[in-house]
Design a protein around this motif. Structure first.
Motif, PDB file in Angstrom:
ATOM      1  N   UNK A  67       0.827  -1.210   0.000  1.00 50.16           N
ATOM      2  CA  UNK A  67       0.000   0.000   0.000  1.00 50.16           C
ATOM      3  C   UNK A  67       0.863   1.263   0.000  1.00 50.16           C
ATOM      4  N   UNK A  68       1.821   1.313   0.932  1.00 50.59           N
ATOM      5  CA  UNK A  68       2.660   2.512   1.062  1.00 50.59           C
ATOM      6  C   UNK A  68       3.839   2.390   0.111  1.00 50.59           C
ATOM      7  N   UNK A  69       3.558   2.602  -1.157  1.00 50.10           N
ATOM      8  CA  UNK A  69       4.579   2.355  -2.179  1.00 50.10           C
ATOM      9  C   UNK A  69       5.744   3.328  -2.096  1.00 50.10           C
ATOM     10  N   UNK A  70       5.472   4.575  -1.681  1.00 48.88           N
ATOM     11  CA  UNK A  70       6.583   5.526  -1.622  1.00 48.88           C
ATOM     12  C   UNK A  70       7.264   5.524  -0.257  1.00 48.88           C
ATOM     13  N   UNK A  71       6.811   4.652   0.638  1.00 48.02           N
ATOM     14  CA  UNK A  71       7.526   4.422   1.891  1.00 48.02           C
ATOM     15  C   UNK A  71       7.581   5.610   2.840  1.00 48.02           C
ATOM     16  N   UNK A  72       6.566   6.491   2.792  1.00 45.63           N
ATOM     17  CA  UNK A  72       6.597   7.641   3.703  1.00 45.63           C
ATOM     18  C   UNK A  72       5.814   7.374   4.993  1.00 45.63           C
ATOM     19  N   UNK A  73       5.343   6.151   5.159  1.00 46.57           N
ATOM     20  CA  UNK A  73       4.658   5.806   6.404  1.00 46.57           C
ATOM     21  C   UNK A  73       3.158   6.050   6.380  1.00 46.57           C
ATOM     22  N   UNK A  74       2.654   6.516   5.230  1.00 44.64           N
ATOM     23  CA  UNK A  74       1.223   6.770   5.100  1.00 44.64           C
ATOM     24  C   UNK A  74       0.705   6.180   3.794  1.00 44.64           C
ATOM     25  N   UNK A  75      -0.511   5.672   3.838  1.00 43.59           N
ATOM     26  CA  UNK A  75      -1.184   5.316   2.595  1.00 43.59           C
ATOM     27  C   UNK A  75      -2.042   6.512   2.205  1.00 43.59           C
ATOM     28  N   UNK A  76      -1.659   7.142   1.096  1.00 42.61           N
ATOM     29  CA  UNK A  76      -2.357   8.342   0.637  1.00 42.61           C
ATOM     30  C   UNK A  76      -2.435   8.307  -0.886  1.00 42.61           C
ATOM     31  N   UNK A  77      -3.060   9.318  -1.472  1.00 42.42           N
ATOM     32  CA  UNK A  77      -3.225   9.361  -2.923  1.00 42.42           C
ATOM     33  C   UNK A  77      -1.872   9.269  -3.641  1.00 42.42           C
ATOM     34  N   UNK A  78      -0.808   9.766  -2.985  1.00 38.93           N
ATOM     35  CA  UNK A  78       0.526   9.726  -3.594  1.00 38.93           C
ATOM     36  C   UNK A  78       0.993   8.315  -3.907  1.00 38.93           C
ATOM     37  N   UNK A  79       0.426   7.331  -3.213  1.00 35.69           N
ATOM     38  CA  UNK A  79       0.870   5.964  -3.413  1.00 35.69           C
ATOM     39  C   UNK A  79       0.195   5.289  -4.598  1.00 35.69           C
ATOM     40  N   UNK A  80      -0.816   5.934  -5.165  1.00 35.87           N
ATOM     41  CA  UNK A  80      -1.503   5.359  -6.315  1.00 35.87           C
ATOM     42  C   UNK A  80      -0.813   5.805  -7.595  1.00 35.87           C
ATOM     43  N   UNK A  81      -0.698   4.893  -8.581  1.00 35.09           N
ATOM     44  CA  UNK A  81      -0.209   5.330  -9.884  1.00 35.09           C
ATOM     45  C   UNK A  81      -1.144   6.405 -10.431  1.00 35.09           C
ATOM     46  N   UNK A  82      -0.610   7.290 -11.246  1.00 32.11           N
ATOM     47  CA  UNK A  82      -1.401   8.439 -11.685  1.00 32.11           C
ATOM     48  C   UNK A  82      -2.760   8.030 -12.264  1.00 32.11           C
ATOM     49  N   UNK A  83      -2.755   6.937 -13.055  1.00 28.12           N
ATOM     50  CA  UNK A  83      -4.008   6.576 -13.739  1.00 28.12           C
ATOM     51  C   UNK A  83      -5.048   6.008 -12.775  1.00 28.12           C
ATOM     52  N   UNK A  84      -4.631   5.710 -11.553  1.00 30.75           N
ATOM     53  CA  UNK A  84      -5.601   5.219 -10.561  1.00 30.75           C
ATOM     54  C   UNK A  84      -5.930   6.273  -9.515  1.00 30.75           C
ATOM     55  N   UNK A  85      -5.305   7.440  -9.642  1.00 33.57           N
ATOM     56  CA  UNK A  85      -5.360   8.405  -8.548  1.00 33.57           C
ATOM     57  C   UNK A  85      -6.774   8.923  -8.270  1.00 33.57           C
ATOM     58  N   UNK A  86      -7.613   8.970  -9.322  1.00 34.60           N
ATOM     59  CA  UNK A  86      -8.974   9.463  -9.088  1.00 34.60           C
ATOM     60  C   UNK A  86      -9.777   8.490  -8.231  1.00 34.60           C
ATOM     61  N   UNK A  87      -9.275   7.268  -8.104  1.00 32.10           N
ATOM     62  CA  UNK A  87      -9.991   6.307  -7.251  1.00 32.10           C
ATOM     63  C   UNK A  87      -9.842   6.633  -5.772  1.00 32.10           C
ATOM     64  N   UNK A  88      -8.899   7.492  -5.439  1.00 32.00           N
ATOM     65  CA  UNK A  88      -8.699   7.841  -4.031  1.00 32.00           C
ATOM     66  C   UNK A  88      -9.986   8.379  -3.420  1.00 32.00           C
ATOM     67  N   UNK A  89     -10.754   9.117  -4.223  1.00 31.21           N
ATOM     68  CA  UNK A  89     -12.017   9.664  -3.722  1.00 31.21           C
ATOM     69  C   UNK A  89     -13.223   8.830  -4.140  1.00 31.21           C
ATOM     70  N   UNK A  90     -12.933   7.667  -4.708  1.00 29.74           N
ATOM     71  CA  UNK A  90     -14.020   6.748  -5.044  1.00 29.74           C
ATOM     72  C   UNK A  90     -14.580   6.097  -3.790  1.00 29.74           C
ATOM     73  N   UNK A  91     -15.740   5.473  -3.941  1.00 30.79           N
ATOM     74  CA  UNK A  91     -16.447   4.903  -2.795  1.00 30.79           C
ATOM     75  C   UNK A  91     -15.595   3.940  -1.977  1.00 30.79           C
ATOM     76  N   UNK A  92     -14.850   3.084  -2.691  1.00 32.56           N
ATOM     77  CA  UNK A  92     -14.181   2.003  -1.969  1.00 32.56           C
ATOM     78  C   UNK A  92     -13.038   2.509  -1.095  1.00 32.56           C
ATOM     79  N   UNK A  93     -12.199   3.378  -1.668  1.00 32.88           N
ATOM     80  CA  UNK A  93     -11.091   3.886  -0.869  1.00 32.88           C
ATOM     81  C   UNK A  93     -11.583   4.882   0.186  1.00 32.88           C
ATOM     82  N   UNK A  94     -12.688   5.556  -0.121  1.00 32.25           N
ATOM     83  CA  UNK A  94     -13.275   6.463   0.863  1.00 32.25           C
ATOM     84  C   UNK A  94     -13.771   5.651   2.070  1.00 32.25           C
TER      85      UNK A  94
END
Ligand SMILES: [Ca+2]
Ligand SMILES: [Ca+2]
Ligand SMILES: [Ca+2]
Length: 146
Positions: A67-94
């Motif tokens: 989940x924490x692909x960039x290793x900053x200690x948080x799972x956030x939108x930054x960890x999603x590849x750009x083409x999946x980033x809009x899913x951060x505010x989708x129902x499931x991740x919300x």
């Protein structure tokens, strides 16, 4: 970014999302908890047929690496590849944030995730001894499927 690097993350997210849905507050009744319970079998790391709470935490620590692909200690939108980033505010991740983001800072810390709610485990552990046996797992699966 090579497709081979992207695909494992999509698979990881796909695997993760049912757990997040399962972890939703009881007022949301639309999810299928059977997937979350089935996935719990994967947490039986010593393959003795019983999943302990310790094994579950170990398993979540493993999931965290994905989940924490960039290793900053948080799972956030930054960890999603750009083409999946809009899913951060989708129902499931919300829904996942609603479950795990205890301090409501909009991201999930490692501690929030690994020591977060364990609704599938709690439900399956019928005798509350912090161990889920095969029999308990089967009973829980039967219960959510009916
Ligand atoms: Ca075990
Ligand atoms: Ca991160
Ligand atoms: Ca947080």
């Amino acid at each position: 970014m090579a497709l081979s690097r992207i695909l494992p993350l999509s698979l990881a997210l796909a695997a993760l999302v049912p757990a997040a849905a399962q972890a939703a507050p009881p007022t949301k009744r639309t999810f299928d908890g059977s997937q979350a319970i089935e996935r719990m079998e994967a947490a039986d790391t010593n393959h003795d047929g019983t999943v302990t709470r310790t094994e579950l935490v170990t398993y979540r620590n493993g999931e965290w690496q994905r989940l924490d692909r960039n290793g900053d200690g948080y799972f956030s939108a930054d960890d999603l590849p750009r083409f999946l980033r809009d899913r951060w505010n989708g129902d499931k991740l919300k829904q996942m944030r609603d479950t795990y983001d205890r301090n409501r800072d909009g991201r999930i810390s490692r501690a929030e995730f690994t020591s977060g709610p364990t609704p599938a485990f709690d439900m399956a552990d019928a005798n509350h001894d912090n161990r889920v046996t095969q029999a308990e797992l089967k009973a829980a699966l039967a219960a959510v499927r009916n």
